[in-house]
Design an enzyme around this catalytic site. Structure first.
Site, mmCIF file in Angstrom:
data_model
loop_
_atom_site.group_PDB
_atom_site.id
_atom_site.type_symbol
_atom_site.label_atom_id
_atom_site.label_comp_id
_atom_site.label_asym_id
_atom_site.label_seq_id
_atom_site.Cartn_x
_atom_site.Cartn_y
_atom_site.Cartn_z
ATOM 1 C CE LYS A 84 34.798 -77.512 -62.875
ATOM 2 N NZ LYS A 84 34.084 -76.772 -63.934
HETATM 3 O O1 G3P Z 1 32.570 -73.792 -64.558
HETATM 4 C C1 G3P Z 1 31.830 -73.587 -63.421
HETATM 5 C C2 G3P Z 1 31.245 -72.192 -63.242
HETATM 6 O O2 G3P Z 1 32.062 -71.226 -63.795
HETATM 7 C C3 G3P Z 1 29.802 -72.093 -63.605
HETATM 8 O O3 G3P Z 1 29.351 -70.784 -63.779
HETATM 9 O O4 G3P Z 1 27.674 -69.195 -64.633
HETATM 10 O O5 G3P Z 1 27.027 -71.604 -64.316
HETATM 11 O O6 G3P Z 1 27.393 -70.127 -62.354
HETATM 12 P P1 G3P Z 1 27.783 -70.409 -63.760
#
Ligand code: G3P
Length: 224
Positions: A84
């Site tokens: 990633k």
């Molecule tokens: O994995 C990346 C993404 O899904 C992060 O989500 O909830 O931290 O905005 P969030």
């Protein structure tokens, strides 16, 4: 549509893998920190043994040389690692290099259709638009998914899959599916919510009660 779980918690990953509905895992530095895991590399190896599908492991560096070195190292941990990288010029340069050698790459932190076009041109396996974080600042996260799906559909040479990320509620998943997003990465709590409907609970309770009333059994009695 593929379901990835968005967590670095190995216990939760094992529990969800047992359902047979899990196609992959995404982690990021914040999720790794939250998991309390002491050794990131060992954690990724363990997750890769638990789930057959792609497991996203994020680089920590932001400069090209170190990011590439980290990406090459992570890619060797298991055949199902997806490296990633952030959607930056250096990240996309690393993406081009890794995808060119056959490594899966997930380009993360995508917030615009223009960025998604660049990720596809860099040969990303997945692009991760963050819908929840756009909603959080008053923008329309799902419109971004619609735009990217529409753009990618016009260019058969773009092989990048749209991985809807930063999912906050079940409707994000449903809308992503309606728009043709290839993957949604979903926090464990929201995967559990996908199963739930009050009419399912109510209906099941009624079926169980009525079956008891009729006093029958499906399975033959076992011989003593
Ligand atoms: O994995 C990346 C993404 O899904 C992060 O989500 O909830 O931290 O905005 P969030």
């Amino acid at each position: 549509m593929k379901f990835f779980v968005d967590t670095a918690d190995l216990t939760e990953i094992k529990e969800l893998a047992a359902t047979g509905l899990l196609d992959g895992v995404t982690t990021n530095p914040s999720l790794v920190a939250k998991s309390g895991a002491a050794n990131f590399v060992e954690l990724i190896k363990d997750i890769c043994k638990t789930v057959e599908g792609p497991v996203s492991a994020e680089v920590a560096a932001t400069d090209y040389e170190t990011m590439l070195e980290e990406g090459l190292y992570l890619a060797k941990l298991a055949k199902n690692v997806a490296v990633k990288v952030p959607l930056t010029p250096a990240g996309l340069k690393v993406c081009k290099h890794l995808s060119g050698q056959g490594t899966m790459v997930n380009v993360t932190l995508c917030f615009s259709p223009a960025q998604a076009i660049l990720a596809a041109k860099a040969g990303a396996t997945f692009v991760s638009p963050f819908v929840g974080r756009l909603d959080d600042i008053g923008e329309n996260g799902m419109q971004l998914i619609a735009d990217i799906c529409q753009i990618y559909a016009q260019y058969p040479e773009f092989k990048t899959e749209v991985l809807t990320a930063s999912v906050r509620h079940p409707q994000h998943v449903v809308q992503a599916a309606l728009m043709g997003s290839h993957v949604a990465t979903i926090p464990p709590s929201i995967i559990k919510q996908l199963f739930a409907h009050p009419l399912t609970d109510k209906g099941l309770a009624a079926f169980v009660a009525d079956w008891q009333k009729c006093g029958q059994k499906i399975l033959p009695s076992k011989a003593a």
